[in-house]
Design a protein around this motif. Structure first.
Motif, PDB file in Angstrom:
ATOM      1  N   LYS A 288      -4.374  19.695 -68.459  1.00 19.18           N
ATOM      2  CA  LYS A 288      -3.991  18.893 -67.298  1.00 19.18           C
ATOM      3  C   LYS A 288      -3.373  19.766 -66.204  1.00 19.18           C
ATOM      4  CE  LYS A 288      -5.438  14.845 -68.252  1.00 19.18           C
ATOM      5  NZ  LYS A 288      -6.508  14.261 -67.390  1.00 19.18           N
ATOM      6  N   VAL A 289      -2.548  20.715 -66.601  1.00 15.91           N
ATOM      7  CA  VAL A 289      -1.949  21.620 -65.619  1.00 15.91           C
ATOM      8  C   VAL A 289      -3.031  22.438 -64.929  1.00 15.91           C
ATOM      9  CG1 VAL A 289      -0.448  23.640 -65.329  1.00 15.91           C
ATOM     10  CG2 VAL A 289       0.280  21.734 -66.786  1.00 15.91           C
ATOM     11  N   ARG A 290      -4.008  22.874 -65.686  1.00 18.86           N
ATOM     12  CA  ARG A 290      -5.104  23.667 -65.118  1.00 18.86           C
ATOM     13  C   ARG A 290      -6.002  22.836 -64.207  1.00 18.86           C
ATOM     14  NH1 ARG A 290      -6.515  27.148 -70.627  1.00 18.86           N
ATOM     15  NH2 ARG A 290      -4.763  28.615 -70.410  1.00 18.86           N
ATOM     16  N   GLU A 291      -5.927  21.506 -64.376  1.00 18.72           N
ATOM     17  CA  GLU A 291      -6.652  20.618 -63.467  1.00 18.72           C
ATOM     18  C   GLU A 291      -5.844  20.316 -62.208  1.00 18.72           C
ATOM     19  OE1 GLU A 291      -7.517  17.113 -65.673  1.00 18.72           O
ATOM     20  OE2 GLU A 291      -8.858  18.120 -67.091  1.00 18.72           O
ATOM     21  N   GLY A 292      -4.591  20.757 -62.177  1.00 14.66           N
ATOM     22  CA  GLY A 292      -3.754  20.527 -61.003  1.00 14.66           C
ATOM     23  C   GLY A 292      -2.739  19.422 -61.168  1.00 14.66           C
ATOM     24  N   LYS A 293      -2.581  18.880 -62.389  1.00 15.14           N
ATOM     25  CA  LYS A 293      -1.604  17.816 -62.639  1.00 15.14           C
ATOM     26  C   LYS A 293      -0.255  18.466 -62.985  1.00 15.14           C
ATOM     27  CE  LYS A 293      -4.799  14.539 -62.430  1.00 15.14           C
ATOM     28  NZ  LYS A 293      -5.999  15.356 -62.239  1.00 15.14           N
ATOM     29  N   HIS A 294       0.528  18.751 -61.960  1.00 17.97           N
ATOM     30  CA  HIS A 294       1.747  19.541 -62.152  1.00 17.97           C
ATOM     31  C   HIS A 294       2.811  18.818 -62.968  1.00 17.97           C
ATOM     32  CE1 HIS A 294       0.424  22.799 -59.649  1.00 17.97           C
ATOM     33  NE2 HIS A 294       0.196  21.993 -58.621  1.00 17.97           N
ATOM     34  N   GLU A 295       2.755  17.487 -63.033  1.00 13.14           N
ATOM     35  CA  GLU A 295       3.752  16.748 -63.804  1.00 13.14           C
ATOM     36  C   GLU A 295       3.684  17.086 -65.299  1.00 13.14           C
ATOM     37  OE1 GLU A 295       0.198  13.884 -63.267  1.00 13.14           O
ATOM     38  OE2 GLU A 295       1.255  15.470 -62.151  1.00 13.14           O
ATOM     39  N   PHE A 296       2.538  17.627 -65.718  1.00 13.42           N
ATOM     40  CA  PHE A 296       2.388  17.952 -67.135  1.00 13.42           C
ATOM     41  C   PHE A 296       3.053  19.266 -67.513  1.00 13.42           C
ATOM     42  CE2 PHE A 296      -0.645  14.533 -67.031  1.00 13.42           C
ATOM     43  CZ  PHE A 296      -0.533  13.991 -68.306  1.00 13.42           C
ATOM     44  N   VAL A 297       3.544  20.007 -66.526  1.00 14.57           N
ATOM     45  CA  VAL A 297       4.362  21.185 -66.853  1.00 14.57           C
ATOM     46  C   VAL A 297       5.648  20.714 -67.525  1.00 14.57           C
ATOM     47  CG1 VAL A 297       5.593  23.193 -65.955  1.00 14.57           C
ATOM     48  CG2 VAL A 297       3.412  22.517 -64.930  1.00 14.57           C
ATOM     49  N   GLN A 298       6.268  19.680 -66.958  1.00 14.10           N
ATOM     50  CA  GLN A 298       7.481  19.118 -67.565  1.00 14.10           C
ATOM     51  C   GLN A 298       7.172  18.502 -68.927  1.00 14.10           C
ATOM     52  OE1 GLN A 298      10.811  19.147 -66.320  1.00 14.10           O
ATOM     53  NE2 GLN A 298      11.143  18.506 -68.450  1.00 14.10           N
ATOM     54  N   GLU A 299       6.020  17.838 -69.031  1.00 10.70           N
ATOM     55  CA  GLU A 299       5.629  17.259 -70.320  1.00 10.70           C
ATOM     56  C   GLU A 299       5.519  18.348 -71.382  1.00 10.70           C
ATOM     57  OE1 GLU A 299       5.054  14.111 -71.417  1.00 10.70           O
ATOM     58  OE2 GLU A 299       5.892  13.425 -69.525  1.00 10.70           O
ATOM     59  N   PHE A 301       6.995  21.255 -71.357  1.00 14.00           N
ATOM     60  CA  PHE A 301       8.329  21.772 -71.658  1.00 14.00           C
ATOM     61  C   PHE A 301       9.042  20.856 -72.644  1.00 14.00           C
ATOM     62  CE2 PHE A 301      12.893  21.853 -70.953  1.00 14.00           C
ATOM     63  CZ  PHE A 301      13.173  23.196 -71.154  1.00 14.00           C
ATOM     64  N   ASP A 302       8.901  19.538 -72.473  1.00 16.67           N
ATOM     65  CA  ASP A 302       9.535  18.583 -73.383  1.00 16.67           C
ATOM     66  C   ASP A 302       9.063  18.804 -74.822  1.00 16.67           C
ATOM     67  OD1 ASP A 302      10.839  17.486 -71.232  1.00 16.67           O
ATOM     68  OD2 ASP A 302       9.500  15.755 -71.041  1.00 16.67           O
ATOM     69  N   LEU A 303       7.764  19.084 -74.980  1.00 18.85           N
ATOM     70  CA  LEU A 303       7.219  19.354 -76.311  1.00 18.85           C
ATOM     71  C   LEU A 303       7.825  20.622 -76.902  1.00 18.85           C
ATOM     72  CD1 LEU A 303       3.457  18.574 -75.639  1.00 18.85           C
ATOM     73  CD2 LEU A 303       4.973  17.258 -77.123  1.00 18.85           C
ATOM     74  N   PHE A 304       7.895  21.676 -76.074  1.00 18.03           N
ATOM     75  CA  PHE A 304       8.462  22.927 -76.549  1.00 18.03           C
ATOM     76  C   PHE A 304       9.940  22.754 -76.912  1.00 18.03           C
ATOM     77  CE2 PHE A 304       5.202  25.399 -73.846  1.00 18.03           C
ATOM     78  CZ  PHE A 304       4.302  25.408 -74.903  1.00 18.03           C
ATOM     79  N   ASP A 305      10.664  22.063 -76.063  1.00 18.12           N
ATOM     80  CA  ASP A 305      12.097  21.866 -76.282  1.00 18.12           C
ATOM     81  C   ASP A 305      12.342  21.125 -77.591  1.00 18.12           C
ATOM     82  OD1 ASP A 305      14.789  22.124 -75.553  1.00 18.12           O
ATOM     83  OD2 ASP A 305      14.810  20.141 -74.626  1.00 18.12           O
ATOM     84  N   LYS A 306      11.579  20.076 -77.816  1.00 18.90           N
ATOM     85  CA  LYS A 306      11.725  19.298 -79.043  1.00 18.90           C
ATOM     86  C   LYS A 306      11.294  20.118 -80.265  1.00 18.90           C
ATOM     87  CE  LYS A 306      12.891  15.667 -79.599  1.00 18.90           C
ATOM     88  NZ  LYS A 306      14.200  15.114 -80.035  1.00 18.90           N
ATOM     89  N   GLY A 307      10.186  20.845 -80.126  1.00 19.44           N
ATOM     90  CA  GLY A 307       9.705  21.668 -81.232  1.00 19.44           C
ATOM     91  C   GLY A 307      10.689  22.755 -81.619  1.00 19.44           C
ATOM     92  N   ILE A 308      11.326  23.364 -80.628  1.00 25.87           N
ATOM     93  CA  ILE A 308      12.322  24.408 -80.888  1.00 25.87           C
ATOM     94  C   ILE A 308      13.567  23.799 -81.530  1.00 25.87           C
ATOM     95  CG2 ILE A 308      13.903  26.018 -79.746  1.00 25.87           C
ATOM     96  CD1 ILE A 308      11.536  26.489 -77.733  1.00 25.87           C
TER      97      ILE A 308
END
Length: 506
Positions: A288-299, A301-308
Motif C-alpha cells: 500500500k505504501v508503494r502504491e502511494g497510500k502514506h497512511e499505511f506507514v503508520q499502520e 509502524f503499529d505492527l512493528f511496535d506491537k510485535g516488538i
C-alpha cells in the motif's frame, strides 16, 4: 581431514543452534545411560561445547581426536590417518544421532497434550484401558484452561475426542451420544484451520512468483464459510479466512478486520503464529505504501511496535536483519527518533554476528542521512564492505544516490561529471536482466521504477541549473506520473524532490 572445514559439519551446526538451556539439557541427556552408552560421545560433545560454540572458531580435528582418546596430544606431530579420520566421523555421527533423538524428545515435551496422547496410545496398544481415562481427563482439563486457540489447539481437541470415542467403542457404549459428533466437529475445525493456512501460503507464493495454480477444493471451503456462523468464530479459521480474502482481493476492509481481530485476540495464538501473521499483514502495508497510500506507514509502524512489545521477532536465535531494516526505515519515515534509538540499543546485539557490522553501519548511515549529515552517512556506507543479498546492494546504491543529490553541490560546471551520474548508470546496469538473472521480475520492476523516475527528476534539476525553461505544467505532469507508478520505493522522498524543484522555479 586436516583440510576439511569441520565448522560446516551437521553436528557442529546443530550444536551451535541450541540455546544455553538446551545445551544443559543435552548434557544431561548424553550422561544418561538410558539414552547414551558411549563415553566418547560425551567427551566429544564436552569438547565442542567448551571450545567451538563460536562460529568464528575454526575446529581443530587434532583437538577433537584427543578429546575422544584417539590421540594422546593435540599437537600436530603426525598426519591424521584414515583410521583416525573414520573414528572421529563415527563418533560425530553418533553424537548427531543423539542430538536428533534429544530434539524429538524435546519437541514432544513442549506439547504436553501430544505427549499424553502418545502415552494413551501406548496404553491402548497394551489393552490397559482402565488407565487411560484419568490421563485423558487431565489432558482435557489442560487443554480447556489454556487460552491458546490456534491450529494446534484444534488438532489436540480432535485427538482427545478421538481417544474418548475409541474408549466408548471398547466399552461398547451404545448410547445416542457416543461422542462421534464431537469428533467430527473437532476434525472439521482442525482441517479447516490447517487448510486455510496452507491456502494462504499458496496464494501468497503465487503473488510473489507471478504464477497461477488451480485449487479445486478451495471454492467449496469458501462457499461453506460464507454461510457458517459457527466455524467462522473459531480464531484460526477466522484469521486465516480473512487473510485469504486479503491476499486474493487486497481489500482494505479485510486488512482492518484482520488487524483488529488479531490485536484483540493475541492471547489465542503462540508467538510463532503472531510473527507469521504480522509478516503477512506487514507485507500488505508495504504494498500500500508503494502504491502511494502514506497512511499505511503508520499502520506498519503499529505492527512493528506491537510485535516488538510481544517479542515475537526475537523468539529465534537472532533478530532478523530484514525486519531490523524495515523497522528502522519505517520509524525514520515517521520521525520517531527516540523510539528508534531505544529499538536500536536493545536490538543491535540480537543480530546475527556474521552480518551485524553490515546492518549496524547501514542503520547509522540511514539515521545520518535523515539528520542531513551527509558526510557521516557516506562514511558509514563506505564501512560496508559486503552484502550477500543483492537487494541490500541495491538499497546501499540508492542511499548513495540520495546522499549525492541532497548534498546540493551540483553546479553547471559539474552537472555531467557529478558522482550521481555514475551511481545512476551503475544501478541501471545492475538492474538489467542480462546482468542479474537471479533477480525476480517484481524486484527488478520495483527498483527500475525508482531509477527511471528519479532520472526524470535529475534531468529537470539539470535544466534548472542550466537556466532552461521548465514550466509549472511540466512539474504537474511529473507529480501526476509519480502518483500513477506502482510499485515504487522512496515515493515520499521523490515527492519531496519534485516540490523542491517547484520552489526553485517560482
Amino acid at each position: 581431514m586436516e583440510n576439511i572445514d569441520l565448522n560446516n559439519s551437521k553436528t557442529l551446526k546443530l550444536v551451535r543452534q541450541l540455546s544455553k538451556k538446551e545445551l544443559k539439557l543435552l548434557d544431561q541427556w548424553l550422561n544418561s545411560p538410558i539414552h547414551n552408552k558411549s563415553s566418547k560421545v560425551i567427551k566429544l560433545y564436552e569438547c565442542i561445547r567448551a571450545k567451538y560454540l563460536n562460529t568464528h572458531s575454526p575446529v581443530n580435528p587434532y583437538v577433537l581426536l584427543k578429546s575422544i582418546g584417539v590421540l594422546e596430544s593435540a599437537a600436530r606431530t603426525r598426519t591424521i590417518s584414515p583410521h583416525d579420520k573414520k573414528h572421529l566421523q563415527q563418533t560425530m555421527s553418533l553424537l548427531n544421532i543423539q542430538i536428533h533423538d534429544f530434539l524429538m524428545w524435546q519437541s514432544t515435551q513442549n506439547d504436553k497434550i501430544k505427549a499424553m496422547r502418545h502415552t494413551m496410545d501406548a496404553m491402548f496398544e497394551r489393552k490397559m484401558y482402565a488407565l487411560i481415562p484419568p490421563l485423558l481427563n487431565k489432558a482435557k482439563t489442560g487443554l480447556k484452561v489454556s487460552p491458546i486457540r490456534d491450529i494446534g489447539y484444534y488438532d489436540n481437541a480432535f485427538s482427545l475426542t478421538e481417544m474418548d470415542y475409541f474408549l466408548q467403542i471398547i466399552y461398547q457404549n451404545r448410547s445416542i451420544d457416543s461422542g462421534l459428533q464431537l469428533v467430527m466437529e473437532n476434525l472439521r475445525q482442525a482441517f479447516l484451520s490447517k487448510s486455510l493456512l496452507y491456502y494462504c501460503v499458496a496464494i501468497n507464493r503465487e503473488k510473489i512468483l507471478k504464477v497461477g495454480y488451480e485449487y479445486p477444493f478451495l471454492k467449496y471451503i469458501k462457499s461453506y464459510l460464507e454461510v457458517s456462523d459457527v466455524d467462522t468464530e473459531v480464531p484460526p479459521i477466522r484469521v486465516y479466512y480473512t487473510l485469504l480474502k486479503l491476499l486474493e482481493a487486497g481489500n482494505t476492509k479485510d486488512y482492518y478486520d484482520l488487524k483488529n481481530y488479531l490485536f484483540t485476540h493475541l492471547d489465542c495464538f503462540e508467538l510463532t503464529d503472531i510473527r507469521y501473521l504480522f509478516n503477512f499483514i506487514s507485507n500488505y502495508t508495504i504494498g500500500k505504501v508503494r502504491e502511494g497510500k502514506h497512511e499505511f506507514v503508520q499502520e506498519r509502524f503499529d505492527l512493528f511496535d506491537k510485535g516488538i512489545e510481544l517479542k515475537c521477532w526475537t523468539s529465534g536465535i537472532y533478530f532478523s536483519e530484514h525486519q531490523f531494516v524495515h523497522v528502522v526505515k519505517t520509524a525514520l519515515e515517521l520521525d520517531k527518533m527516540d523510539w528508534l534509538n531505544t529499538f536500536f540499543q536493545t536490538h543491535k546485539d540480537l543480530l546475527n554476528p556474521n552480518v551485524k557490522d553490515v546492518f549496524v553501519n547501514y542503520y547509522h548511515a540511514l539515521v545520518s542521512f535523515h539528520d542531513r549529515k551527509f558526510d557521516k552517512a557516506q562514511a558509514y556506507l563506505g564501512g560496508i564492505h559486503t552484502s550477500e543479498d543483492f537487494t541490500y546492494f541495491i538499497q546501499f546504491k540508492i542511499l548513495y544516490i540520495k546522499i549525492y543529490y541532497d548534498r546540493n553541490d551540483m553546479t553547471i560546471d559539474n552537472a555531467d561529471t557529478h558522482l550521481i551520474n555514475y551511481e545512476m548508470e551503475a544501478l541501471r546496469q545492475y538492474l538489467l536482466e542480462g546482468n542479474n538473472k537471479n533477480m525476480a521480475e517484481s524486484t527488478r520492476l520495483l527498483y527500475s521504477n525508482f531509477t527511471n523516475f528519479f532520472r526524470r527528476i535529475l534531468n529537470r534539476k539539470k535544466k534548472v541549473l542550466y537556466g532552461e525553461s521548465v514550466t509549472k505544467a511540466n512539474f504537474q505532469t511529473l507529480q501526476q506520473d509519480l502518483a500513477q507508478i506502482a510499485p515504487l520505493i522512496e515515493r515520499s522522498w521523490l515527492e519531496e524532490k519534485i516540490e523542491e524543484l517547484v520552489l526553485l522555479t517560482e
